[in-house]
Write an enzyme that holds these catalytic residues in place. Structure first.
Site, PDB file in Angstrom:
ATOM      1  CB  SER A  61     100.360 -18.555   8.623  1.00 23.62           C
ATOM      2  OG  SER A  61      99.137 -18.519   7.924  1.00 23.62           O
TER       3      SER A  61
ATOM      4  CE1 TYR B  87     102.309 -23.162   6.364  1.00 29.56           C
ATOM      5  CE2 TYR B  87     100.028 -22.416   6.382  1.00 29.56           C
ATOM      6  CZ  TYR B  87     101.370 -22.129   6.380  1.00 29.56           C
ATOM      7  OH  TYR B  87     101.797 -20.829   6.405  1.00 29.56           O
TER       8      TYR B  87
ATOM      9  CE  LYS C 162     104.868 -21.772   9.003  1.00 26.50           C
ATOM     10  NZ  LYS C 162     106.299 -21.468   9.103  1.00 26.50           N
TER      11      LYS C 162
HETATM   12  C1  UD1 Z   1      95.785 -19.888   2.312  1.00 25.69           C
HETATM   13  C2  UD1 Z   1      95.986 -20.647   3.590  1.00 25.69           C
HETATM   14  C3  UD1 Z   1      96.927 -19.915   4.476  1.00 25.69           C
HETATM   15  C4  UD1 Z   1      98.216 -19.601   3.764  1.00 25.69           C
HETATM   16  C5  UD1 Z   1      97.873 -18.782   2.531  1.00 25.69           C
HETATM   17  C6  UD1 Z   1      99.118 -18.405   1.749  1.00 25.69           C
HETATM   18  C7  UD1 Z   1      93.890 -21.852   4.016  1.00 25.69           C
HETATM   19  C8  UD1 Z   1      92.739 -22.057   4.949  1.00 25.69           C
HETATM   20  N1  UD1 Z   1      94.747 -20.869   4.287  1.00 25.69           N
HETATM   21  O1  UD1 Z   1      95.037 -18.737   2.620  1.00 25.69           O
HETATM   22  O2  UD1 Z   1      97.209 -20.719   5.604  1.00 25.69           O
HETATM   23  O3  UD1 Z   1      99.072 -18.897   4.628  1.00 25.69           O
HETATM   24  O4  UD1 Z   1      96.997 -19.543   1.702  1.00 25.69           O
HETATM   25  O5  UD1 Z   1      99.777 -19.528   1.276  1.00 25.69           O
HETATM   26  O6  UD1 Z   1      94.020 -22.545   3.031  1.00 25.69           O
HETATM   27  N2  UD1 Z   1      90.344 -18.570  -4.302  1.00 25.69           N
HETATM   28  C9  UD1 Z   1      89.582 -18.777  -5.441  1.00 25.69           C
HETATM   29  N3  UD1 Z   1      90.141 -19.492  -6.456  1.00 25.69           N
HETATM   30  C10 UD1 Z   1      91.398 -20.017  -6.399  1.00 25.69           C
HETATM   31  C11 UD1 Z   1      92.167 -19.813  -5.230  1.00 25.69           C
HETATM   32  C12 UD1 Z   1      91.589 -19.093  -4.197  1.00 25.69           C
HETATM   33  O7  UD1 Z   1      88.440 -18.327  -5.532  1.00 25.69           O
HETATM   34  O8  UD1 Z   1      91.829 -20.680  -7.365  1.00 25.69           O
HETATM   35  C13 UD1 Z   1      89.782 -17.760  -3.203  1.00 25.69           C
HETATM   36  C14 UD1 Z   1      89.661 -18.487  -1.886  1.00 25.69           C
HETATM   37  O9  UD1 Z   1      88.420 -19.139  -1.766  1.00 25.69           O
HETATM   38  C15 UD1 Z   1      89.817 -17.318  -0.897  1.00 25.69           C
HETATM   39  C16 UD1 Z   1      90.756 -16.343  -1.617  1.00 25.69           C
HETATM   40  O10 UD1 Z   1      90.673 -16.692  -2.996  1.00 25.69           O
HETATM   41  O11 UD1 Z   1      88.588 -16.677  -0.694  1.00 25.69           O
HETATM   42  C17 UD1 Z   1      92.203 -16.467  -1.171  1.00 25.69           C
HETATM   43  O12 UD1 Z   1      92.620 -17.822  -1.281  1.00 25.69           O
HETATM   44  P1  UD1 Z   1      94.160 -18.255  -1.144  1.00 25.69           P
HETATM   45  O13 UD1 Z   1      95.002 -17.381  -1.985  1.00 25.69           O
HETATM   46  O14 UD1 Z   1      94.241 -19.719  -1.362  1.00 25.69           O
HETATM   47  O15 UD1 Z   1      94.520 -17.879   0.368  1.00 25.69           O
HETATM   48  P2  UD1 Z   1      93.809 -18.335   1.745  1.00 25.69           P
HETATM   49  O16 UD1 Z   1      92.928 -19.495   1.547  1.00 25.69           O
HETATM   50  O17 UD1 Z   1      93.235 -17.129   2.386  1.00 25.69           O
END
Ligand code: UD1
Length: 345
Positions: A129, A155, A159
């Site tokens: 990842s 997690y 990895k």
């Molecule tokens: C996360 C994990 C990553 C994992 C990936 C897929 C971290 C630091 N990284 O990535 O290791 O491989 O998920 O499982 O946690 N967001 C919102 N509202 C929400 C959910 C997310 O605003 O309810 C935003 C987050 O702040 C971010 C973006 O959406 O900016 C993507 O978030 P998310 O889908 O959780 O992925 P990552 O955090 O990039």
């Protein structure tokens, strides 16, 4: 007649694994797929859906890859390569339950590698990842594979430790042939709408959250912060269609089966970042209505912006993404609208 290769796909009933399965089966009779899964984060019905899409059967074993039972798979099949996706992946859960993650992710990987050695199976594709890049600064983007690695949660540590184990195997054994794939943010679903991401409970990731808002199961999306130094203040990520991701695995496999490479690392990402608001707007276009959202506090540990330099995968694997953000949103919505309760219809 072409030589059919047998591929052991561990975690093959999951979101990413099921799409890899379809891609492998769709390559004429080049691959026979043996899926091992314990359904800890997947549904047995996915196997019927894979058959619906491809017209082909996979050989299936319901086994926890940590258990001694895994040896049966090696005894009963002549395996040419292993793609290992059998792992837990929820960051927040890993912070609360670190031992669950170290136990599941590392012991299953060790068990697999020990059996591969015992049965002289040398080709291994490892599901890693972008989380292994740790905290990334804006001036370090896009991230290539030489970026220093570190982690911010258990997690991610599993990895990174998994990668370290593979590096050591490669140093010690010249026959060990391995590709590590570092995924960015997979979303989307197969265009048939028959397989996709089944999020159980409240999703931690943004796209399954959005699709649950779309079907009315959740009222609105919480956007975690709009004061980042990005185009509109919301977090920017490199979203990749899960079918593109699956095709990347097939390319990696082809490289391993035809070359002796030791160990190589590849980013699988689109090479472009989109903000949460851009994602919501794209999804709303596919959905035909506006997705409701509220701005809330930042989520601890979130980076402002992260996206890949995928040029190594293009140059060496001859792989690049084909699907756009709009395609990803269309296919996520198609899957969720056809399966509001996931595989339970
Ligand atoms: C996360 C994990 C990553 C994992 C990936 C897929 C971290 C630091 N990284 O990535 O290791 O491989 O998920 O499982 O946690 N967001 C919102 N509202 C929400 C959910 C997310 O605003 O309810 C935003 C987050 O702040 C971010 C973006 O959406 O900016 C993507 O978030 P998310 O889908 O959780 O992925 P990552 O955090 O990039």
């Amino acid at each position: 007649m072409r030589d059919t290769k047998s591929i052991l796909l561990a975690g093959g009933a999951g979101y990413i694994g099921s799409h890899i399965c379809v891609e492998l089966l769709n390559r004429d009779n080049k691959y026979k797929v043996i899926v091992v899964d314990n359904f800890s984060n997947s549904n047995p019905k996915v196997l019927d859906r894979i058959k619906d899409i491809t017209g082909k059967d996979v050989k299936f074993y319901e086994i926890d890859t940590r258990s001694n039972e895994l040896e049966k798979v090696f005894k009963e099949n002549k395996i040419d390569a292993v793609i290992d996706l059998a792992a837990y992946k929820a960051v927040g859960d890993s912070v609360k339950n670190p031992l669950k993650y170290y136990n599941n992710n590392l012991i299953s990987q060790m068990n697999m590698l020990l059996l591969m050695k015992k049965y002289s199976v040398n080709n291994f594709v490892f599901s890693s990842s972008a989380t292994v890049y740790g905290e990334v600064k804006a001036d370090e983007l896009p991230i290539n594979e030489n970026h220093p690695t570190s982690t911010t949660n258990p997690y991610g540590s599993t990895k990174l430790m998994g990668e370290q184990i593979l590096q050591d195997c490669s140093i010690s054994d010249p026959d060990f042939n391995c590709i590590v794939l570092r995924y960015f943010n997979p979303i989307g679903a197969h265009e048939s709408g028959k397989i996709g991401e089944e999020a159980i409970g409240i999703p931690a990731n943004v796209m399954p959250y959005i699709t649950k808002v779309a079907i009315g199961e959740l009222p609105y999306l919480n956007i975690f912060g709009n004061d980042y130094d990005t185009i509109d203040g919301t977090g920017v990520r490199d979203y990749i269609h899960v079918v593109d991701l699956a095709k990347g695995h097939v390319k990696a496999l082809e490289r391993l089966l035809n070359n002796r490479i030791g160990i190589e690392y590849f980013n699988l990402g689109a090479g472009k970042g989109f903000s949460v608001l851009e994602l919501i707007h794209a999804f709303s276009r596919a959905y035909g209505k506006q997705i409701e959202y509220k701005i809330v506090d930042r989520r601890p540990g979130d980076a402002a912006i992260i996206y890949a330099d995928p040029s190594k995968a293009k140059d060496i694997l001859n792989w690049q993404v084909e699907y756009s953000l709009d395609d990803m949103c269309r296919d996520s919505w198609n899957w969720q609208s056809k399966n509001p309760n996931g595989y339970n219809i």
